[in-house]
Design a protein around this motif. Structure first.
Motif, PDB file in Angstrom:
ATOM      1  N   PRO A  23      -9.900 -17.352 -20.481  1.00  0.00           N
ATOM      2  CA  PRO A  23      -8.941 -16.363 -20.971  1.00  0.00           C
ATOM      3  C   PRO A  23      -8.458 -16.697 -22.375  1.00  0.00           C
ATOM      4  O   PRO A  23      -8.263 -17.866 -22.724  1.00  0.00           O
ATOM      5  CB  PRO A  23      -7.802 -16.461 -19.954  1.00  0.00           C
ATOM      6  N   GLY A  24      -8.272 -15.654 -23.190  1.00  0.00           N
ATOM      7  CA  GLY A  24      -7.919 -15.840 -24.585  1.00  0.00           C
ATOM      8  C   GLY A  24      -9.065 -15.383 -25.464  1.00  0.00           C
ATOM      9  O   GLY A  24      -9.997 -14.703 -25.011  1.00  0.00           O
ATOM     10  N   PHE A  25      -9.019 -15.772 -26.726  1.00  0.00           N
ATOM     11  CA  PHE A  25      -9.952 -15.253 -27.717  1.00  0.00           C
ATOM     12  C   PHE A  25     -11.027 -16.268 -28.073  1.00  0.00           C
ATOM     13  O   PHE A  25     -10.731 -17.421 -28.394  1.00  0.00           O
ATOM     14  CB  PHE A  25      -9.203 -14.863 -28.991  1.00  0.00           C
ATOM     15  N   THR A  26     -12.271 -15.817 -28.043  1.00  0.00           N
ATOM     16  CA  THR A  26     -13.397 -16.565 -28.590  1.00  0.00           C
ATOM     17  C   THR A  26     -13.991 -15.724 -29.713  1.00  0.00           C
ATOM     18  O   THR A  26     -14.321 -14.546 -29.496  1.00  0.00           O
ATOM     19  CB  THR A  26     -14.474 -16.851 -27.537  1.00  0.00           C
ATOM     20  N   ALA A  27     -14.099 -16.286 -30.897  1.00  0.00           N
ATOM     21  CA  ALA A  27     -14.608 -15.558 -32.061  1.00  0.00           C
ATOM     22  C   ALA A  27     -16.027 -16.012 -32.384  1.00  0.00           C
ATOM     23  O   ALA A  27     -16.292 -17.216 -32.493  1.00  0.00           O
ATOM     24  CB  ALA A  27     -13.701 -15.784 -33.268  1.00  0.00           C
ATOM     25  N   LEU A  28     -16.937 -15.044 -32.491  1.00  0.00           N
ATOM     26  CA  LEU A  28     -18.281 -15.305 -32.982  1.00  0.00           C
ATOM     27  C   LEU A  28     -18.278 -15.002 -34.470  1.00  0.00           C
ATOM     28  O   LEU A  28     -18.131 -13.857 -34.875  1.00  0.00           O
ATOM     29  CB  LEU A  28     -19.303 -14.409 -32.266  1.00  0.00           C
ATOM     30  N   CYS A  29     -18.397 -16.035 -35.285  1.00  0.00           N
ATOM     31  CA  CYS A  29     -18.261 -15.881 -36.734  1.00  0.00           C
ATOM     32  C   CYS A  29     -19.586 -16.139 -37.438  1.00  0.00           C
ATOM     33  O   CYS A  29     -20.365 -17.003 -37.030  1.00  0.00           O
ATOM     34  CB  CYS A  29     -17.197 -16.846 -37.268  1.00  0.00           C
ATOM     35  N   GLY A  30     -19.803 -15.392 -38.492  1.00  0.00           N
ATOM     36  CA  GLY A  30     -21.005 -15.579 -39.286  1.00  0.00           C
ATOM     37  C   GLY A  30     -21.194 -14.425 -40.233  1.00  0.00           C
ATOM     38  O   GLY A  30     -20.535 -13.387 -40.112  1.00  0.00           O
ATOM     39  N   PRO A  31     -22.090 -14.565 -41.199  1.00  0.00           N
ATOM     40  CA  PRO A  31     -22.315 -13.500 -42.190  1.00  0.00           C
ATOM     41  C   PRO A  31     -23.031 -12.312 -41.566  1.00  0.00           C
ATOM     42  O   PRO A  31     -23.531 -12.379 -40.436  1.00  0.00           O
ATOM     43  CB  PRO A  31     -23.195 -14.192 -43.236  1.00  0.00           C
ATOM     44  N   SER A  32     -23.106 -11.225 -42.293  1.00  0.00           N
ATOM     45  CA  SER A  32     -23.857 -10.050 -41.840  1.00  0.00           C
ATOM     46  C   SER A  32     -25.308 -10.444 -41.574  1.00  0.00           C
ATOM     47  O   SER A  32     -25.915 -11.176 -42.350  1.00  0.00           O
ATOM     48  CB  SER A  32     -23.806  -8.948 -42.900  1.00  0.00           C
ATOM     49  N   ILE A 181     -10.426 -12.362 -20.891  1.00  0.00           N
ATOM     50  CA  ILE A 181     -11.397 -13.093 -21.714  1.00  0.00           C
ATOM     51  C   ILE A 181     -11.851 -12.155 -22.828  1.00  0.00           C
ATOM     52  O   ILE A 181     -12.392 -11.083 -22.552  1.00  0.00           O
ATOM     53  CB  ILE A 181     -12.605 -13.549 -20.884  1.00  0.00           C
ATOM     54  N   VAL A 182     -11.601 -12.532 -24.072  1.00  0.00           N
ATOM     55  CA  VAL A 182     -11.955 -11.688 -25.210  1.00  0.00           C
ATOM     56  C   VAL A 182     -12.999 -12.394 -26.064  1.00  0.00           C
ATOM     57  O   VAL A 182     -12.812 -13.549 -26.464  1.00  0.00           O
ATOM     58  CB  VAL A 182     -10.722 -11.365 -26.079  1.00  0.00           C
ATOM     59  N   VAL A 183     -14.086 -11.695 -26.330  1.00  0.00           N
ATOM     60  CA  VAL A 183     -15.112 -12.189 -27.254  1.00  0.00           C
ATOM     61  C   VAL A 183     -15.172 -11.192 -28.399  1.00  0.00           C
ATOM     62  O   VAL A 183     -15.408 -10.000 -28.181  1.00  0.00           O
ATOM     63  CB  VAL A 183     -16.487 -12.313 -26.583  1.00  0.00           C
ATOM     64  N   GLN A 198     -11.341 -20.575 -29.483  1.00  0.00           N
ATOM     65  CA  GLN A 198     -12.684 -21.111 -29.700  1.00  0.00           C
ATOM     66  C   GLN A 198     -13.368 -20.268 -30.781  1.00  0.00           C
ATOM     67  O   GLN A 198     -13.346 -19.042 -30.714  1.00  0.00           O
ATOM     68  CB  GLN A 198     -13.496 -21.049 -28.392  1.00  0.00           C
ATOM     69  N   VAL A 199     -13.929 -20.940 -31.767  1.00  0.00           N
ATOM     70  CA  VAL A 199     -14.666 -20.269 -32.827  1.00  0.00           C
ATOM     71  C   VAL A 199     -16.092 -20.797 -32.800  1.00  0.00           C
ATOM     72  O   VAL A 199     -16.327 -22.004 -32.858  1.00  0.00           O
ATOM     73  CB  VAL A 199     -14.028 -20.520 -34.207  1.00  0.00           C
ATOM     74  N   ILE A 200     -17.056 -19.876 -32.691  1.00  0.00           N
ATOM     75  CA  ILE A 200     -18.463 -20.248 -32.599  1.00  0.00           C
ATOM     76  C   ILE A 200     -19.189 -19.708 -33.830  1.00  0.00           C
ATOM     77  O   ILE A 200     -19.162 -18.495 -34.087  1.00  0.00           O
ATOM     78  CB  ILE A 200     -19.096 -19.688 -31.318  1.00  0.00           C
ATOM     79  N   ALA A 201     -19.821 -20.586 -34.575  1.00  0.00           N
ATOM     80  CA  ALA A 201     -20.602 -20.165 -35.738  1.00  0.00           C
ATOM     81  C   ALA A 201     -21.945 -19.654 -35.247  1.00  0.00           C
ATOM     82  O   ALA A 201     -22.658 -20.332 -34.469  1.00  0.00           O
ATOM     83  CB  ALA A 201     -20.796 -21.334 -36.688  1.00  0.00           C
ATOM     84  N   VAL A 202     -22.309 -18.448 -35.675  1.00  0.00           N
ATOM     85  CA  VAL A 202     -23.532 -17.797 -35.203  1.00  0.00           C
ATOM     86  C   VAL A 202     -24.528 -17.711 -36.356  1.00  0.00           C
ATOM     87  O   VAL A 202     -24.159 -17.352 -37.480  1.00  0.00           O
ATOM     88  CB  VAL A 202     -23.222 -16.384 -34.673  1.00  0.00           C
TER      89      VAL A 202
END
Length: 206
Positions: A23-32, A181-183, A198-202
Motif C-alpha cells: 500500500p502506498g505509492f510506487t513510482a516507475l521513473c525514466g525518460p520517454s 497500492i498505487v503504481v 518506492q522509486v524504480i528506475a525503468v
C-alpha cells in the motif's frame, strides 16, 4: 502485496519489472521510451506480459494464463484521459460503479470529484473540457472505484503546479484511508508531486 516479475515486448523492444509493492505509492521513473507506460499496460492486462504477477493470493499472470483486465481488482487513469465523449462528466465517473446501489454511487462520485477539484464539472459534456479538466475527470473515475490497485500513467501531466500539489495531497489521503497500492509513471522522482515509498528506475531491456 503486489508481487511482479514481468516482461513486456513492444515491437523490437522489451521491458521488464521485478518488484514487490505494498500500500502506498510506487513510482516507475525514466525518460520517454524507457517502457514505463508499457509496463503499466502489461500489469493492467491491456497488453500481453510474460512472467508472473500476483496480488495477494490471486495470480494475475503465470505460465498457464493471464487474467483479463476486468478480472483484476484495478483502476487505471491513463496519460490520455480516454473519457467517453457521448457521456457527461458524472456519467463517465459513474461508469465503473454501475453494480453499486444508486446512493453509494452518488457518494463515491461526489467524493472522487471533490478530491480532484472537479465538482463544478459534473454536468459538463466531455467535449467541452480542457485537457487539464479531462485529466482530473479521468483521475476521479479511477479513484471512485476504490480498487485495491490503482495504476496512474503520468496523472498530473496536464495540471498546473499549484493544482497538482493540491490534488496530490487529496490523493495521498485517499490512498492512506483505503490502503491502496498505487503504481504510477513519471519522468523523474520530482515530477509526480507524490511522496513515493518506492522509486524504480525503468530502462529498456534487450
Amino acid at each position: 502485496m503486489l508481487s511482479v516479475a514481468i516482461r513486456v515486448a513492444r515491437g523490437a523492444r522489451a521491458f521488464s519489472l521485478n518488484a514487490t509493492m505494498g500500500p502506498g505509492f510506487t513510482a516507475l521513473c525514466g525518460p520517454s521510451g524507457a517502457g514505463k507506460s508499457s509496463l503499466l499496460l502489461g500489469l493492467a492486462g491491456v497488453v500481453p506480459a510474460s512472467g508472473r504477477a500476483t496480488l495477494g493470493t490471486v495470480s494475475w499472470v503465470d505460465e498457464a494464463r493471464a487474467l483479463a483486465p476486468e478480472e483484476r481488482d484495478i483502476a487505471v487513469a491513463f496519460q490520455q484521459p480516454l473519457l467517453f465523449p457521448h457521456l457527461s462528466v458524472i456519467d463517465n465517473v459513474r461508469f465503473g460503479l454501475r453494480d453499486l446501489k444508486p446512493q453509494l454511487q452518488e457518494a463515491r462520485i461526489d467524493a472522487a470529484l471533490a478530491s480532484c477539484e472537479g465538482g463544478h464539472l459534473r454536468l459538463r459534456k466531455v467535449v467541452d473540457l480542457s485537457g487539464g479538466e479531462a485529466q482530473r475527470v479521468s483521475l476521479a473515475r479511477a479513484i471512485a472505484r476504490q480498487s485495491k490497485v490503482l495504476f496512474l500513467d503520468e496523472p498530473f501531466a496536464a495540471l498546473d503546479p499549484e493544482l497538482r500539489t493540491r490534488i496530490a495531497k487529496a490523493l495521498t489521503q485517499h490512498v492512506a484511508t483505503h490502503e491502496t497500492i498505487v503504481v504510477l509513471t513519471a519522468h523523474d522522482e520530482a515530477s509526480h508531486a507524490l511522496h513515493a515509498a518506492q522509486v524504480i528506475a525503468v530502462s529498456a531491456a534487450n
